[in-house]
Scaffold this motif. Structure first.
Motif, PDB file in Angstrom:
ATOM      1  N   THR A  70      -8.414  -9.280  44.071  1.00 21.97           N
ATOM      2  CA  THR A  70      -8.647  -8.601  42.791  1.00 21.97           C
ATOM      3  C   THR A  70      -9.722  -7.542  42.961  1.00 21.97           C
ATOM      4  O   THR A  70     -10.787  -7.803  43.507  1.00 21.97           O
ATOM      5  CB  THR A  70      -9.076  -9.605  41.702  1.00 21.97           C
ATOM      6  N   ASP A  71      -9.411  -6.346  42.483  1.00 23.65           N
ATOM      7  CA  ASP A  71     -10.331  -5.212  42.485  1.00 23.65           C
ATOM      8  C   ASP A  71     -10.737  -4.977  41.031  1.00 23.65           C
ATOM      9  O   ASP A  71      -9.887  -4.822  40.167  1.00 23.65           O
ATOM     10  CB  ASP A  71      -9.603  -3.989  43.053  1.00 23.65           C
ATOM     11  N   ASP A  88      -4.766  -6.387  40.645  1.00 24.32           N
ATOM     12  CA  ASP A  88      -4.754  -7.810  40.957  1.00 24.32           C
ATOM     13  C   ASP A  88      -3.466  -8.129  41.705  1.00 24.32           C
ATOM     14  O   ASP A  88      -2.379  -8.041  41.142  1.00 24.32           O
ATOM     15  CB  ASP A  88      -4.855  -8.645  39.675  1.00 24.32           C
ATOM     16  N   PHE A  89      -3.623  -8.468  42.980  1.00 21.71           N
ATOM     17  CA  PHE A  89      -2.498  -8.841  43.828  1.00 21.71           C
ATOM     18  C   PHE A  89      -2.493 -10.357  43.913  1.00 21.71           C
ATOM     19  O   PHE A  89      -3.283 -10.943  44.647  1.00 21.71           O
ATOM     20  CB  PHE A  89      -2.642  -8.227  45.221  1.00 21.71           C
ATOM     21  N   GLN A  97      -0.796  -7.028  38.941  1.00 20.70           N
ATOM     22  CA  GLN A  97      -1.242  -6.623  37.612  1.00 20.70           C
ATOM     23  C   GLN A  97      -2.187  -5.436  37.751  1.00 20.70           C
ATOM     24  O   GLN A  97      -3.046  -5.406  38.626  1.00 20.70           O
ATOM     25  CB  GLN A  97      -1.977  -7.785  36.941  1.00 20.70           C
ATOM     26  N   ASN A  98      -1.987  -4.450  36.870  1.00 24.89           N
ATOM     27  CA  ASN A  98      -2.942  -3.348  36.757  1.00 24.89           C
ATOM     28  C   ASN A  98      -3.133  -3.047  35.273  1.00 24.89           C
ATOM     29  O   ASN A  98      -2.692  -3.820  34.424  1.00 24.89           O
ATOM     30  CB  ASN A  98      -2.485  -2.123  37.563  1.00 24.89           C
ATOM     31  N   LEU A  99      -3.776  -1.956  34.967  1.00 23.66           N
ATOM     32  CA  LEU A  99      -4.062  -1.643  33.567  1.00 23.66           C
ATOM     33  C   LEU A  99      -2.808  -1.332  32.753  1.00 23.66           C
ATOM     34  O   LEU A  99      -2.849  -1.274  31.533  1.00 23.66           O
ATOM     35  CB  LEU A  99      -5.049  -0.476  33.484  1.00 23.66           C
ATOM     36  N   PHE A 100      -1.674  -1.158  33.446  1.00 22.17           N
ATOM     37  CA  PHE A 100      -0.434  -0.808  32.762  1.00 22.17           C
ATOM     38  C   PHE A 100       0.493  -1.994  32.535  1.00 22.17           C
ATOM     39  O   PHE A 100       1.504  -1.868  31.872  1.00 22.17           O
ATOM     40  CB  PHE A 100       0.302   0.290  33.533  1.00 22.17           C
ATOM     41  N   GLY A 101       0.183  -3.140  33.137  1.00 21.94           N
ATOM     42  CA  GLY A 101       1.032  -4.299  32.922  1.00 21.94           C
ATOM     43  C   GLY A 101       1.110  -5.209  34.130  1.00 21.94           C
ATOM     44  O   GLY A 101       0.339  -5.099  35.069  1.00 21.94           O
ATOM     45  N   VAL A 102       2.094  -6.102  34.073  1.00 23.99           N
ATOM     46  CA  VAL A 102       2.328  -7.090  35.128  1.00 23.99           C
ATOM     47  C   VAL A 102       3.700  -6.812  35.725  1.00 23.99           C
ATOM     48  O   VAL A 102       4.679  -6.623  34.989  1.00 23.99           O
ATOM     49  CB  VAL A 102       2.263  -8.521  34.555  1.00 23.99           C
TER      50      VAL A 102
END
Length: 135
Positions: A70-71, A88-89, A97-102
């Protein structure tokens, strides 16, 4: 110490596995799980810096497996900024997961390779992180 990196959902490199193994061999590990935190002591919402990173590993038999990477980054402005997951890997759940979704983790191959290359450069070449290992 062996960290499993072959034939998993994302192309974790031998270089990252070796860097993590080197960190862990310096620590007297007592359990079957470990969380490694990488922090730039100068990173803050106002001035930026190198993002904090957390890597979780779990031991199965004699091999350590990557659970997640996770960054984190600050989101927001001024006193309202908060540290959140930017990337998040999650290898165990099979999601990215990033700021745009999963998304399915396999869709993160390109961004993972860019992230990992940058992270290794910051860790090995620039030596910007303060590292703590929890187990």
């Amino acid at each position: 110490m062996r960290i499993h990196y072959e034939d998993i959902a994302l192309p974790v490199s031998k270089q990252l596995a070796e860097a993590l193994a080197e960190l862990l061999t310096k620590k007297s590990l007592t359990g079957d799980s470990v969380t490694i935190n990488f922090r730039d002591p100068n990173y803050d919402a106002e001035n930026g810096g190198f993002h904090p990173v957390e890597i979780r590993l779990e031991k199965r038999g004699e091999v350590w497996n990557v659970c997640y990477i996770t960054d984190f980054a600050y989101v927001g402005i001024g006193p309202y900024a908060e540290l959140t997951k930017e990337l998040d890997f999650d290898f165990q759940s099979g999601v990215f997961q990033n700021l745009f979704g999963v998304f399915p983790i396999e869709q993160a191959t390109e961004i993972y390779q860019i992230w990992e290359g940058n992270f290794l450069y910051y860790l090995v070449e620039l030596d910007v992180f303060s590292v703590s290992i929890l187990n």
